[in-house]
Design an enzyme around this catalytic site. Sequence first.
Site, short mmCIF file in Angstrom:
data_model
loop_
_atom_site.label_atom_id
_atom_site.label_comp_id
_atom_site.label_asym_id
_atom_site.label_seq_id
_atom_site.Cartn_x
_atom_site.Cartn_y
_atom_site.Cartn_z
N ARG A 40 -7.37 65.12 33.53
CA ARG A 40 -6.46 64.05 33.12
C ARG A 40 -6.55 63.89 31.61
O ARG A 40 -7.33 63.12 31.09
CB ARG A 40 -6.86 62.75 33.83
CG ARG A 40 -5.98 61.55 33.53
CD ARG A 40 -6.42 60.37 34.38
NE ARG A 40 -5.63 59.17 34.14
CZ ARG A 40 -5.88 58.28 33.19
NH1 ARG A 40 -6.90 58.45 32.38
NH2 ARG A 40 -5.12 57.22 33.06
N SER A 112 -0.35 58.09 43.02
CA SER A 112 -1.00 56.80 42.79
C SER A 112 -0.16 55.67 43.35
O SER A 112 1.06 55.67 43.19
CB SER A 112 -1.15 56.53 41.29
OG SER A 112 -2.01 57.45 40.70
N LYS A 141 -8.24 52.67 31.82
CA LYS A 141 -6.78 52.85 31.80
C LYS A 141 -6.15 51.62 31.16
O LYS A 141 -6.28 50.51 31.67
CB LYS A 141 -6.26 53.04 33.23
CG LYS A 141 -4.78 53.32 33.35
CD LYS A 141 -4.44 53.57 34.83
CE LYS A 141 -2.97 53.40 35.15
NZ LYS A 141 -2.14 54.52 34.72
N1 TZP Z 1 -5.82 54.64 37.65
C1 TZP Z 1 -6.06 53.41 38.08
S1 TZP Z 1 -7.48 52.77 37.42
C2 TZP Z 1 -7.78 54.20 36.55
C3 TZP Z 1 -6.77 55.12 36.80
C4 TZP Z 1 -6.66 56.46 36.23
C5 TZP Z 1 -8.96 54.38 35.66
C6 TZP Z 1 -10.22 54.65 36.41
O1 TZP Z 1 -11.30 54.81 35.51
P1 TZP Z 1 -12.72 54.16 35.79
O2 TZP Z 1 -13.50 54.44 34.53
O3 TZP Z 1 -13.29 54.88 36.96
O4 TZP Z 1 -12.51 52.70 36.03
#
Ligand code: TZP
Length: 216
Positions: A40, A112, A141
């Site tokens: 990603r 998602s 995010k």
């Molecule tokens: N989609 C929803 S939350 C997120 C993504 C890509 C981020 C997840 O990162 P982390 O560090 O595991 O909270």
Amino acid sequence: MNVREALGAYFIMGSNNANLDPLFVLEQALKGGITLFQFREKGANAKVGDEKVKLAKDMQQLCKQYNVPFIVNDDVNLAINIHADGVHVGQDDESAVNIKKNCPSHFIVGVSATNLAEAKQAVIDGADYIGVGPIFATNTKEDAKAPIGLDGITEIRDAVGDIPMVAIGGIKHEHTPGIIKAGADGVSVISAISQAESPLVAARDIRELVDQHKSV
Ligand code: TZP
Ligand code: MG
């Protein structure tokens, strides 16, 4: 590939999620026992063009050495060009219906969903798995929606039947049992592994909890 099995300990990373060399971090996570990896590469200082392709290929090669499937976030063309195992798309990306039409049949398409309606639509669109969340608050995010909590997982599970489903967002290893009990097939994490003092230990902790609590 058995998608439900692969979703157990799902690590996601791009070069800006790690303070150390991302290839080193990925190899540590592979040694710790992750079951699926998603490349990603987005956000601040994200690599583009040839540099992005090179990093993707290097990461894919590492995953192959450990027999772990390699999935690309958003970039369907990159996924196809390098023969990735699949692609993961969000609500603003190319639709799963289109991707399914244009990709090889073994290609895994993850979608998602941040709420029940999106989850139901993803199933209709032919997603091979859904990623639901954020479960908890996250700083990783920037445009993350409101957390849906463990209850959100159960609400979606009850509505979508047995499609493979992974939880994402703010997850630490100790959340794993509760997340699986709530109805997910696994946990996906970025920072819990990429920012850990030892990505290997962090991945191993998650994998052990998945193996203890998941009935496949
Ligand atoms: N989609 C929803 S939350 C997120 C993504 C890509 C981020 C997840 O990162 P982390 O560090 O595991 O909270
Ligand atoms: Mg996306």
